[in-house]
Scaffold this motif. Structure first.
Motif, PDB file in Angstrom:
ATOM      1  N   HIS A  54      78.581 -42.423  73.849  1.00  0.00           N
ATOM      2  CA  HIS A  54      79.330 -41.848  74.970  1.00  0.00           C
ATOM      3  C   HIS A  54      80.836 -41.878  74.708  1.00  0.00           C
ATOM      4  O   HIS A  54      81.534 -40.907  75.009  1.00  0.00           O
ATOM      5  N   THR A  55      81.313 -42.973  74.155  1.00  0.00           N
ATOM      6  CA  THR A  55      82.732 -43.064  73.812  1.00  0.00           C
ATOM      7  C   THR A  55      83.067 -42.057  72.719  1.00  0.00           C
ATOM      8  O   THR A  55      84.076 -41.351  72.803  1.00  0.00           O
ATOM      9  N   ALA A  56      82.223 -41.963  71.709  1.00  0.00           N
ATOM     10  CA  ALA A  56      82.455 -41.002  70.629  1.00  0.00           C
ATOM     11  C   ALA A  56      82.505 -39.575  71.160  1.00  0.00           C
ATOM     12  O   ALA A  56      83.384 -38.794  70.789  1.00  0.00           O
ATOM     13  N   ASN A  57      81.589 -39.233  72.043  1.00  0.00           N
ATOM     14  CA  ASN A  57      81.576 -37.883  72.605  1.00  0.00           C
ATOM     15  C   ASN A  57      82.827 -37.604  73.430  1.00  0.00           C
ATOM     16  O   ASN A  57      83.371 -36.497  73.382  1.00  0.00           O
ATOM     17  N   ALA A  58      83.287 -38.593  74.182  1.00  0.00           N
ATOM     18  CA  ALA A  58      84.523 -38.421  74.949  1.00  0.00           C
ATOM     19  C   ALA A  58      85.711 -38.225  74.009  1.00  0.00           C
ATOM     20  O   ALA A  58      86.606 -37.411  74.278  1.00  0.00           O
ATOM     21  N   PHE A  59      85.722 -38.939  72.875  1.00  0.00           N
ATOM     22  CA  PHE A  59      86.787 -38.764  71.895  1.00  0.00           C
ATOM     23  C   PHE A  59      86.804 -37.333  71.355  1.00  0.00           C
ATOM     24  O   PHE A  59      87.871 -36.747  71.149  1.00  0.00           O
ATOM     25  N   ILE A  60      85.620 -36.764  71.123  1.00  0.00           N
ATOM     26  CA  ILE A  60      85.542 -35.383  70.634  1.00  0.00           C
ATOM     27  C   ILE A  60      86.114 -34.425  71.672  1.00  0.00           C
ATOM     28  O   ILE A  60      86.868 -33.499  71.355  1.00  0.00           O
ATOM     29  N   GLU A  61      85.751 -34.627  72.931  1.00  0.00           N
ATOM     30  CA  GLU A  61      86.281 -33.785  74.016  1.00  0.00           C
ATOM     31  C   GLU A  61      87.811 -33.903  74.079  1.00  0.00           C
ATOM     32  O   GLU A  61      88.512 -32.899  74.215  1.00  0.00           O
ATOM     33  N   LEU A  62      88.318 -35.127  73.992  1.00  0.00           N
ATOM     34  CA  LEU A  62      89.766 -35.338  73.998  1.00  0.00           C
ATOM     35  C   LEU A  62      90.423 -34.667  72.792  1.00  0.00           C
ATOM     36  O   LEU A  62      91.502 -34.067  72.914  1.00  0.00           O
ATOM     37  N   ALA A  63      89.783 -34.752  71.643  1.00  0.00           N
ATOM     38  CA  ALA A  63      90.320 -34.123  70.430  1.00  0.00           C
ATOM     39  C   ALA A  63      90.412 -32.608  70.593  1.00  0.00           C
ATOM     40  O   ALA A  63      91.403 -31.989  70.168  1.00  0.00           O
ATOM     41  N   GLN A  64      89.408 -32.013  71.205  1.00  0.00           N
ATOM     42  CA  GLN A  64      89.449 -30.562  71.433  1.00  0.00           C
ATOM     43  C   GLN A  64      90.620 -30.172  72.321  1.00  0.00           C
ATOM     44  O   GLN A  64      91.317 -29.191  72.051  1.00  0.00           O
ATOM     45  N   ILE A  65      90.855 -30.953  73.364  1.00  0.00           N
ATOM     46  CA  ILE A  65      91.990 -30.666  74.249  1.00  0.00           C
ATOM     47  C   ILE A  65      93.300 -30.795  73.487  1.00  0.00           C
ATOM     48  O   ILE A  65      94.187 -29.934  73.597  1.00  0.00           O
ATOM     49  N   ARG A  66      93.433 -31.869  72.716  1.00  0.00           N
ATOM     50  CA  ARG A  66      94.667 -32.059  71.953  1.00  0.00           C
ATOM     51  C   ARG A  66      94.872 -30.918  70.962  1.00  0.00           C
ATOM     52  O   ARG A  66      96.009 -30.460  70.755  1.00  0.00           O
ATOM     53  N   ALA A  67      93.805 -30.420  70.369  1.00  0.00           N
ATOM     54  CA  ALA A  67      93.927 -29.278  69.463  1.00  0.00           C
ATOM     55  C   ALA A  67      94.366 -28.029  70.226  1.00  0.00           C
ATOM     56  O   ALA A  67      95.230 -27.279  69.753  1.00  0.00           O
ATOM     57  N   PHE A  68      93.797 -27.794  71.409  1.00  0.00           N
ATOM     58  CA  PHE A  68      94.221 -26.664  72.244  1.00  0.00           C
ATOM     59  C   PHE A  68      95.709 -26.759  72.569  1.00  0.00           C
ATOM     60  O   PHE A  68      96.396 -25.751  72.662  1.00  0.00           O
ATOM     61  N   GLN A  69      96.193 -27.986  72.754  1.00  0.00           N
ATOM     62  CA  GLN A  69      97.597 -28.210  73.086  1.00  0.00           C
ATOM     63  C   GLN A  69      98.506 -28.163  71.863  1.00  0.00           C
ATOM     64  O   GLN A  69      99.722 -28.220  71.995  1.00  0.00           O
TER      65      GLN A  69
END
Length: 104
Positions: A54-69
């Motif tokens: 669950h933590t790993a998946n949240a990190f992936i979601e956060l990484a996608q947002i940071r890439a969008f930004q």
């Protein structure tokens, strides 16, 4: 007696925090999504330890947002953290591990 922190560290609450974050992500409300993904990841880490899916998946979601930004260094760091968790959980030769590399 249950303390306030215990109430906020239940798995249902952590799951709900991540669900709210996903809605904010869809809406393009990046700052709100980051806040809720971070809170969800922190809760899962407290509940299940540092190496959990669950933590790993949240990190992936956060990484996608940071890439969008356009914050690519942070996106890579988050993705590498998630990959480390996936490898610790499944091993480097597990069939899901190559998929994890595609997030980099």
């Amino acid at each position: 007696e249950m303390c306030i922190r215990d109430r906020y560290d239940s798995e249902n609450i952590a799951t709900t925090l991540v669900a709210i974050a996903r809605v904010y992500k869809i809406l393009g409300r990046w700052d709100d999504a980051i806040e809720y993904f971070t809170r969800g990841a922190d809760s899962f880490e407290r509940l299940k330890g540092p190496n959990n899916i669950h933590t790993a998946n949240a990190f992936i979601e956060l990484a996608q947002i940071r890439a969008f930004q356009g914050i690519y260094k942070k996106a890579i760091d988050l993705t590498e953290s998630a990959l480390t968790i996936y490898i610790n959980l499944n091993g480097k030769d597990h069939s899901s591990t190559p998929v994890s590399y595609t997030h980099l």
